[in-house]
Design a protein around this motif. Structure first.
Motif, PDB file in Angstrom:
ATOM      1  N   ALA A 166      21.891  53.440 -31.231  1.00  0.00           N
ATOM      2  CA  ALA A 166      20.853  53.535 -32.264  1.00  0.00           C
ATOM      3  C   ALA A 166      21.361  52.986 -33.592  1.00  0.00           C
ATOM      4  O   ALA A 166      20.643  52.288 -34.303  1.00  0.00           O
ATOM      5  CB  ALA A 166      20.409  54.979 -32.414  1.00  0.00           C
ATOM      6  N   GLU A 167      22.624  53.298 -33.932  1.00  0.00           N
ATOM      7  CA  GLU A 167      23.183  52.791 -35.187  1.00  0.00           C
ATOM      8  C   GLU A 167      23.311  51.277 -35.165  1.00  0.00           C
ATOM      9  O   GLU A 167      23.013  50.610 -36.148  1.00  0.00           O
ATOM     10  CB  GLU A 167      24.542  53.431 -35.448  1.00  0.00           C
ATOM     11  CG  GLU A 167      24.446  54.883 -35.857  1.00  0.00           C
ATOM     12  CD  GLU A 167      25.807  55.519 -36.032  1.00  0.00           C
ATOM     13  OE1 GLU A 167      26.817  54.791 -35.968  1.00  0.00           O
ATOM     14  OE2 GLU A 167      25.869  56.734 -36.242  1.00  0.00           O
ATOM     15  N   SER A 168      23.728  50.723 -34.022  1.00  0.00           N
ATOM     16  CA  SER A 168      23.885  49.269 -33.962  1.00  0.00           C
ATOM     17  C   SER A 168      22.525  48.576 -34.000  1.00  0.00           C
ATOM     18  O   SER A 168      22.380  47.522 -34.606  1.00  0.00           O
ATOM     19  CB  SER A 168      24.658  48.863 -32.708  1.00  0.00           C
ATOM     20  OG  SER A 168      23.906  49.155 -31.546  1.00  0.00           O
ATOM     21  N   MET A 169      21.518  49.178 -33.409  1.00  0.00           N
ATOM     22  CA  MET A 169      20.181  48.588 -33.455  1.00  0.00           C
ATOM     23  C   MET A 169      19.617  48.678 -34.860  1.00  0.00           C
ATOM     24  O   MET A 169      18.937  47.771 -35.326  1.00  0.00           O
ATOM     25  CB  MET A 169      19.249  49.288 -32.467  1.00  0.00           C
ATOM     26  CG  MET A 169      19.546  48.945 -31.026  1.00  0.00           C
ATOM     27  SD  MET A 169      18.463  49.791 -29.887  1.00  0.00           S
ATOM     28  CE  MET A 169      16.913  49.058 -30.284  1.00  0.00           C
ATOM     29  N   GLY A 170      19.904  49.768 -35.573  1.00  0.00           N
ATOM     30  CA  GLY A 170      19.425  49.920 -36.936  1.00  0.00           C
ATOM     31  C   GLY A 170      20.009  48.862 -37.848  1.00  0.00           C
ATOM     32  O   GLY A 170      19.328  48.281 -38.677  1.00  0.00           O
ATOM     33  N   MET A 171      21.270  48.588 -37.703  1.00  0.00           N
ATOM     34  CA  MET A 171      21.912  47.567 -38.530  1.00  0.00           C
ATOM     35  C   MET A 171      21.372  46.186 -38.200  1.00  0.00           C
ATOM     36  O   MET A 171      21.180  45.369 -39.096  1.00  0.00           O
ATOM     37  CB  MET A 171      23.435  47.607 -38.338  1.00  0.00           C
ATOM     38  CG  MET A 171      24.085  48.836 -38.927  1.00  0.00           C
ATOM     39  SD  MET A 171      23.769  49.014 -40.698  1.00  0.00           S
ATOM     40  CE  MET A 171      24.727  47.659 -41.317  1.00  0.00           C
ATOM     41  N   SER A 172      21.103  45.904 -36.921  1.00  0.00           N
ATOM     42  CA  SER A 172      20.575  44.586 -36.580  1.00  0.00           C
ATOM     43  C   SER A 172      19.144  44.440 -37.090  1.00  0.00           C
ATOM     44  O   SER A 172      18.736  43.364 -37.490  1.00  0.00           O
ATOM     45  CB  SER A 172      20.627  44.350 -35.070  1.00  0.00           C
ATOM     46  OG  SER A 172      19.753  45.240 -34.399  1.00  0.00           O
ATOM     47  N   GLY A 173      18.392  45.543 -37.120  1.00  0.00           N
ATOM     48  CA  GLY A 173      17.049  45.502 -37.672  1.00  0.00           C
ATOM     49  C   GLY A 173      17.067  45.181 -39.156  1.00  0.00           C
ATOM     50  O   GLY A 173      16.268  44.401 -39.654  1.00  0.00           O
ATOM     51  N   ILE A 174      18.009  45.777 -39.866  1.00  0.00           N
ATOM     52  CA  ILE A 174      18.151  45.497 -41.294  1.00  0.00           C
ATOM     53  C   ILE A 174      18.577  44.050 -41.491  1.00  0.00           C
ATOM     54  O   ILE A 174      18.080  43.365 -42.382  1.00  0.00           O
ATOM     55  CB  ILE A 174      19.161  46.472 -41.932  1.00  0.00           C
ATOM     56  CG1 ILE A 174      18.585  47.882 -41.940  1.00  0.00           C
ATOM     57  CG2 ILE A 174      19.514  46.032 -43.349  1.00  0.00           C
ATOM     58  CD1 ILE A 174      19.557  48.943 -42.353  1.00  0.00           C
ATOM     59  N   SER A 175      19.464  43.562 -40.656  1.00  0.00           N
ATOM     60  CA  SER A 175      19.922  42.182 -40.769  1.00  0.00           C
ATOM     61  C   SER A 175      18.781  41.203 -40.531  1.00  0.00           C
ATOM     62  O   SER A 175      18.661  40.204 -41.240  1.00  0.00           O
ATOM     63  CB  SER A 175      21.044  41.909 -39.766  1.00  0.00           C
ATOM     64  OG  SER A 175      22.142  42.745 -40.018  1.00  0.00           O
ATOM     65  N   ILE A 176      17.941  41.488 -39.554  1.00  0.00           N
ATOM     66  CA  ILE A 176      16.815  40.607 -39.255  1.00  0.00           C
ATOM     67  C   ILE A 176      15.839  40.606 -40.424  1.00  0.00           C
ATOM     68  O   ILE A 176      15.354  39.550 -40.836  1.00  0.00           O
ATOM     69  CB  ILE A 176      16.118  41.042 -37.945  1.00  0.00           C
ATOM     70  CG1 ILE A 176      17.041  40.756 -36.747  1.00  0.00           C
ATOM     71  CG2 ILE A 176      14.784  40.333 -37.780  1.00  0.00           C
ATOM     72  CD1 ILE A 176      16.565  41.345 -35.461  1.00  0.00           C
TER      73      ILE A 176
END
Length: 95
Positions: A7-17
């Motif tokens: 979940a944390e890694s997906m959250g960071m990739s969402g912010i990056s996108i």
């Protein structure tokens, strides 16, 4: 990997996108403004080339004025809070 790590890694990739899309949109707007300025500055009438720079100055001025107003509001409210705290301290000392 447990669920929290995923979940944390997906959250960071969402912010990056979101950041990449935001940055791309800003670049497109800047490129369009530059292209439009080149076209306007080549027009026969001299004032057409000044439209975008004037618009940028007005927007910047409005933003600067708003920032100054907000800082003044902040200063006034902080001063009121400080005076209120000083009065409370004086009342405590009087007792």
């Amino acid at each position: 990997m447990d669920g929290n790590m995923i979940a944390e890694s997906m959250g960071m990739s969402g912010i990056s996108i979101i950041f990449i899309v935001y940055f791309a949109v800003i670049l497109l707007i800047a490129a369009a403004a530059c292209y439009w300025e080149v076209r306007l500055s080549r027009e026969q009438e001299w004032w057409k080339g000044l439209i975008l720079p004037l618009f940028a100055v007005i927007i910047g001025s409005i933003a600067n004025i708003l920032a100054i107003i907000l800082l003044m509001i902040y200063g006034v409210n902080r001063r009121k809070m400080k005076k209120k705290n000083e009065l409370e301290q004086m009342k405590i000392k009087d007792l």
